[in-house]
Design an enzyme around this catalytic site. Structure first.
Site, PDB file in Angstrom:
ATOM      1  N   ALA A  83      11.082 -20.986 -80.780  1.00 27.98           N
ATOM      2  CA  ALA A  83      12.087 -20.948 -81.834  1.00 27.98           C
ATOM      3  C   ALA A  83      12.379 -22.382 -82.260  1.00 27.98           C
ATOM      4  CB  ALA A  83      13.360 -20.282 -81.329  1.00 27.98           C
ATOM      5  N   HIS A  92      12.293  -7.491 -88.396  1.00 29.96           N
ATOM      6  CA  HIS A  92      12.112  -8.270 -87.170  1.00 29.96           C
ATOM      7  C   HIS A  92      10.770  -7.904 -86.538  1.00 29.96           C
ATOM      8  CE1 HIS A  92      12.715  -9.591 -83.008  1.00 29.96           C
ATOM      9  NE2 HIS A  92      13.655 -10.396 -83.466  1.00 29.96           N
ATOM     10  N   LYS A 143      15.309 -32.676 -86.029  1.00 27.91           N
ATOM     11  CA  LYS A 143      13.909 -32.261 -86.043  1.00 27.91           C
ATOM     12  C   LYS A 143      13.789 -30.744 -86.090  1.00 27.91           C
ATOM     13  CE  LYS A 143      12.325 -36.363 -83.527  1.00 27.91           C
ATOM     14  NZ  LYS A 143      11.646 -36.872 -82.307  1.00 27.91           N
TER      15      LYS A 143
END
Length: 354
Positions: free
Chosen positions: A178, A118, A228
């Site tokens: 995000a 991460h 999308k």
């Protein structure tokens, strides 16, 4: 209830925790700087609240505290990076610096990174490229926590995308988002605090829409804009996971739950020396002209200004650097607990010395 701490106090505390967990002084400073960057920009879900899980994974040996990051130029403009299971910010910063150097000689550079972890906010790395007068795109894949459009199982990560460009003036152009409706970390934080979340963020484990933070954490986050966001997440998985030769989709380890399995996050960086474009050295000035035209457009009802991507975060960072960073009581308790685990001074002890 939250308490505000001076940035330098938090920096000293974080550095102490990460060096006690095994990182070198330089690498501890990199991870700390990345997390403080997130908090200052208002993204607490990727900020100092991550210290406990980062440090625990280092302490348990799940993340390599002394990685030998290998960077191989497999083509004039392409870098293959093996992070040796090092901390994501350490691996990513070295990869970005190498990509910037390559872009300065070749005009453009792509870096494909595997065996990482991460790596926090993509803006941390893109800002570095922008400061070097480069345009940059950064992507990373993540453990499965999001459903693809039409599904209900967690089969893909929230897979963020970051974009930034040099611009003359005070209005940045730096997108950091995000591909989910919201970063998973915000749901994790809501669950910790027993808070509700807005409708449309997540499904519970049975595939039903929920506003309960705890139920959402056990379920799945939803892609932004339906098909999308789902499609963008898939393309990030191709570039950051598949291309890099690392784990992807369901095979990646969970940051909070898998302490036997390495994560093997993948990242992808694209860096362009802005001066190589048709405008040459005038690139930043031309972007500023674009920004000026956009900001001069008539305002919609209820809006006071047209803001550029990253403008709110940049203003927050300026204020936070002077005012300090506020931490909820539960986060402070978690920080003190991990400090005790790794043998580092508690936050109050660091503050008293500072």
């Amino acid at each position: 209830m939250s308490e505000t701490f001076p940035v330098e106090t938090l920096r000293a505390f974080s550095n102490g925790v990460f060096t006690a967990a095994g990182l070198s002084t330089e690498d501890a400073a990199t991870v700390t700087d990345c997390l403080i960057h997130a908090d200052l920009r208002g993204h607490a879900s990727h900020g100092l609240t991550r210290i406990p899980i980062y440090a625990e994974r280092l302490h348990r040996g799940v993340v390599n505290a002394r990685p030998e990051v290998k960077i191989t130029r497999t083509a004039p403009s392409f870098l293959a990076v093996d992070g040796d299971n090092g901390p994501g910010p350490v691996v990513s910063l070295k990869a970005m610096d190498a990509a910037i150097a390559t872009a300065k000689t070749q005009g453009v550079a792509a870096a494909s990174i595997r065996a990482s972890n991460h790596n926090g906010p993509g803006s941390y790395y893109v800002e570095r490229a922008v400061a070097a007068d480069c345009i940059a795109i950064a992507m990373t894949n993540a453990p499965p926590s999001m459903a693809v459009f039409g599904g209900r199982d967690p089969v893909i990560g929230t897979n963020p995308i970051t974009f930034g460009t040099p611009v003359m003036g005070d209005s940045p152009v730096l997108l950091d988002m995000a591909t989910s409706v919201v970063a998973r970390g915000k749901i994790v934080e809501a669950a910790k605090r027993g808070e509700t979340i807005p409708e449309g963020w997540a499904l519970d484990r049975d595939g039903r829409p929920t506003t309960d933070g705890v139920a959402a954490e056990k379920g799945v986050v939803l892609p932004m804009s339906g098909p999308k966001g789902s499609a963008l997440a898939i393309m990030v998985e191709v570039l950051a996971g598949v291309l890099a030769g690392g784990r992807f989709a369901g095979s990646m380890g969970n940051l909070y739950k898998d302490f036997e399995l390495t994560q093997d996050n993948g990242h992808f960086f694209l860096v362009i020396d802005a001066a190589r474009g048709a405008a040459g050295a005038a690139h930043a000035e031309r972007v500023a002209a674009l920004v000026g035209e956009l900001k001069a457009s008539a305002l919609a009802s209820g809006h006071e200004a047209v803001l550029m991507p990253g403008e709110i975060e940049t203003m927050r960072a300026a204020r936070g650097g002077e005012a300090g960073i506020g931490l909820p009581a539960n986060v402070v308790a978690d920080l003190d607990a991990i400090a005790k685990t790794v043998g580092a001074p508690a936050l109050d002890a660091v503050r008293d010395v500072a």
